[in-house]
Design a protein around this motif. Structure first.
Motif, short mmCIF file in Angstrom:
data_model
loop_
_atom_site.label_atom_id
_atom_site.label_comp_id
_atom_site.label_asym_id
_atom_site.label_seq_id
_atom_site.Cartn_x
_atom_site.Cartn_y
_atom_site.Cartn_z
N ASN A 1 -4.25 2.65 -6.23
CA ASN A 1 -4.72 4.04 -6.31
C ASN A 1 -4.32 4.88 -5.10
O ASN A 1 -4.36 6.11 -5.17
CB ASN A 1 -6.25 4.11 -6.53
CG ASN A 1 -7.04 3.39 -5.46
OD1 ASN A 1 -6.88 3.67 -4.27
ND2 ASN A 1 -7.90 2.46 -5.87
N ASN B 1 -3.81 7.90 -7.39
CA ASN B 1 -4.27 9.27 -7.20
C ASN B 1 -3.83 9.89 -5.88
O ASN B 1 -3.94 11.10 -5.69
CB ASN B 1 -5.81 9.35 -7.33
CG ASN B 1 -6.52 8.45 -6.34
OD1 ASN B 1 -6.31 8.54 -5.13
ND2 ASN B 1 -7.40 7.58 -6.84
N PHE C 1 -4.12 13.24 -7.39
CA PHE C 1 -4.98 14.26 -6.80
C PHE C 1 -4.37 14.80 -5.51
O PHE C 1 -4.54 15.97 -5.19
CB PHE C 1 -6.37 13.70 -6.49
CG PHE C 1 -7.15 13.31 -7.71
CD1 PHE C 1 -7.15 14.10 -8.84
CD2 PHE C 1 -7.88 12.13 -7.73
CE1 PHE C 1 -7.87 13.74 -9.98
CE2 PHE C 1 -8.59 11.75 -8.86
CZ PHE C 1 -8.59 12.56 -9.98
#
Length: 333
Positions: A82, A106, A129
């Protein structure tokens, strides 16, 4: 005897790796006890450390190495990843399907590599993100890098060679909170560049070649709290530039070519914004009245107030603006 000793060491190493479910750690790397976090920071590392890399790895950092190639198959070895930090390596290019095997990723940080051109869809295979491309050699930003309605909240393109940022790219980022375009070669922003960034809170445009901004530049970014415009070539600002930015807390305008500020620019807020104004060629005449009064009322909101000085006229050169009188500014008739 030496052969038996070698075999024994191999068995012991394997037992150490497998004991209580722990994993082996790649050479030139350090790993957390669970193997979920891996850090590789040796300059002698030249290849992606696939061997002994746990499939349960969730955070991988490869920093300050001689890694020059990374492929889709490399990352497919860590499908639960991640967070991926690949800063200060030797990467010059990325495959378009690089992230296809890491659907949970992310956070991607590619600071300080040698990236020049990035292929279409390179960041489209995972719900990122945070994307950091700081301090590379990128000359052109491309809307095709990202999917429509991207989940990005943080984008850092600072320290590259961009002369323009297409509106089409920024229009794909409706959730963006932080945008850093500092230290590029931007001469202007496209008229509608920020129109869909309704959640933007921090915008860094410092260290570019901006000479002017349109009055409506920030009309659709009402949540801005920090605006960095220092070290550009701004000569004047529209009086309504900051209109509607009721949440603005910090504005940096230092090291530009400003001679005055238009009346009303800094607005009337319950909590006045913090500003830096040094390094501008302020002309201390009657057109300085607005800024002079604002400095007098809000001296606590001005960093380096004593360094906000007059560049002209000759009689007031190097005087602190805040120390001037009405007479000196020619405001008394």
């Amino acid at each position: 005897m030496n052969l038996w000793l070698l075999l024994a060491l191999i068995v012991l190493a394997d037992c150490r790796c497998q004991k209580q479910g722990t994993q082996c750690c790649p050479d030139l790397c350090s790993c957390s006890l669970s193997g979920a976090e891996v850090v590789c920071s040796q300059s002698s590392l030249t290849h992606f450390p696939v061997e002994d890399l746990s499939r349960d790895t969730t955070q991988l950092s490869i920093q300050s190495t001689n890694l020059s190639i990374i492929t889709t198959s490399h990352l497919s070895a860590v499908p639960l990843l991640n967070k991926l930090h690949l800063y200060h390596n030797k990467l010059q290019s990325l495959p378009s399907d690089l992230l296809r095997g890491v659907p949970r990723l992310n956070t991607l940080d590619l600071t300080g590599n040698q990236l020049v051109h990035l292929p279409p869809n390179v960041f489209s295979h995972t719900p990122l993100f945070s994307l950091v491309l700081k301090n590379n050699l990128i000359e052109k930003a491309d809307a095709e890098w990202l999917p429509d309605n991207s989940s990005l909240t943080w984008l850092d393109l600072s320290g590259n060679r961009l002369t323009d940022v297409p509106s089409a790219l920024l229009h794909k980022l409706p959730h963006l909170v932080n945008l850093d375009l500092s230290d590029n070669n931007l001469k202007e922003l496209q008229a509608d560049a920020l129109d869909r960034l309704h959640h933007l809170e921090s915008l860094n445009l410092a260290g570019n070649n901006l000479s002017t901004l349109r009055p409506t530049t920030f009309t659709n970014t009402p949540q801005l709290t920090q605006l960095f415009l220092q070290e550009n070539r701004l000569q004047e600002l529209p009086a309504t530039l900051l209109q509607g930015l009721q949440h603005l807390k910090m504005l940096l305008l230092n090291q530009n070519q400003l001679r005055q500020l238009p009346s009303g620019l800094l607005g009337e807020r319950d909590s006045p914004i913090l500003v830096i104004l040094t390094g501008n060629p302020w002309v201390c005449d009657e057109k300085m009245e607005y800024l002079w009064k604002w400095l007098s009322i809000h001296p606590q909101n001005v960093f380096f107030l004593e360094e906000v000085i007059c560049a002209g006229p000759e009689a007031l050169k190097r005087r602190q603006v805040a120390s001037l009188t009405e007479n000196e500014l020619g405001l008394v008739k």
